[in-house]
Design an enzyme around this catalytic site. Structure first.
Site, PDB file in Angstrom:
ATOM      1  N   HIS A  74      48.446  30.833  54.035  1.00  0.00           N
ATOM      2  CA  HIS A  74      47.010  30.592  54.148  1.00  0.00           C
ATOM      3  C   HIS A  74      46.303  31.804  54.772  1.00  0.00           C
ATOM      4  CE1 HIS A  74      43.320  28.317  54.376  1.00  0.00           C
ATOM      5  NE2 HIS A  74      43.242  28.521  55.680  1.00  0.00           N
ATOM      6  N   VAL A 122      40.973  35.691  62.118  1.00  0.00           N
ATOM      7  CA  VAL A 122      42.054  35.026  61.397  1.00  0.00           C
ATOM      8  C   VAL A 122      43.359  35.539  61.999  1.00  0.00           C
ATOM      9  CG1 VAL A 122      43.056  34.537  59.143  1.00  0.00           C
ATOM     10  CG2 VAL A 122      40.613  35.060  59.318  1.00  0.00           C
ATOM     11  N   ILE A 123      44.139  34.618  62.556  1.00  0.00           N
ATOM     12  CA  ILE A 123      45.422  34.971  63.173  1.00  0.00           C
ATOM     13  C   ILE A 123      46.542  34.464  62.284  1.00  0.00           C
ATOM     14  CG2 ILE A 123      46.907  34.679  65.193  1.00  0.00           C
ATOM     15  CD1 ILE A 123      44.353  34.322  66.878  1.00  0.00           C
TER      16      ILE A 123
END
Length: 168
Positions: free
Chosen positions: A82, A75-76
């Site tokens: 979000h 997850v970047i």
């Protein structure tokens, strides 16, 4: 820590999100190398994103026979919140599954940028995929150690009743 050792076969499910395919491929390579080093068998399944990883592990636990699980994803941080939702909820769900007794190595990368992810996923650098597999293997070893300790569950000896009487 030294590698976990096993006297019986181990079967692990790797659940990976290939959202960043090259990162995922490197994480999987690191995890597979660690599992192969101890002779553990493995299966690999892919899910769309990090939020689906805990759900897939929960399904596998209910419907299959794996000893442990390796959660791999990336997850970047982007421009919205979000990122926080995905990081927090996937981690929390994996932790809850672990507290229920599942042996899970969490290798979901949560990073600020792609360069950080590449370093952490590289099997020849930080090897977080291999680290997650090692964590799952250590938890499996603990489960087997404590599960086979020879200790009885429940009432292992006579029960002392009021008045000094015992029952078997």
């Amino acid at each position: 820590m030294p590698r976990a050792e096993f006297d019986k076969p181990v079967k692990v499910l790797i659940v990976a999100s290939p959202y960043y395919k090259d990162i995922s491929d490197n994480q999987i390579a690191g995890a597979v190398a660690e599992l192969d080093a101890v002779g553990a068998g493995h299966d690999i399944v892919h899910v769309p994103g990090a939020l689906e990883i805990p759900t897939a592990i929960g399904i596998a636990e209910r419907l299959s026979n794996f000893d442990g699980y390796v959660a791999l994803g990336c997850v970047i941080r982007g421009e919205t919140t979000h990122y926080d939702t995905v990081c927090n909820d996937s981690s929390r769900a994996l932790q809850l599954l672990g507290l229920q007794g599942l042996c899970i190595g969490n290798g979901i990368l949560t990073v600020e940028n792609y360069a950080q992810a590449a370093v952490r996923a590289d099997p020849k650098d930080q090897n977080k995929g291999g680290g997650a597999a090692a964590a799952a293997l250590h938890l499996i070893a603990l489960t087997r150690k404590w599960g086979n300790s020879g200790q009885s569950v429940g009432f292992a000896s006579d029960i002392l009743l009021a008045g000094g009487k015992t029952t078997a």
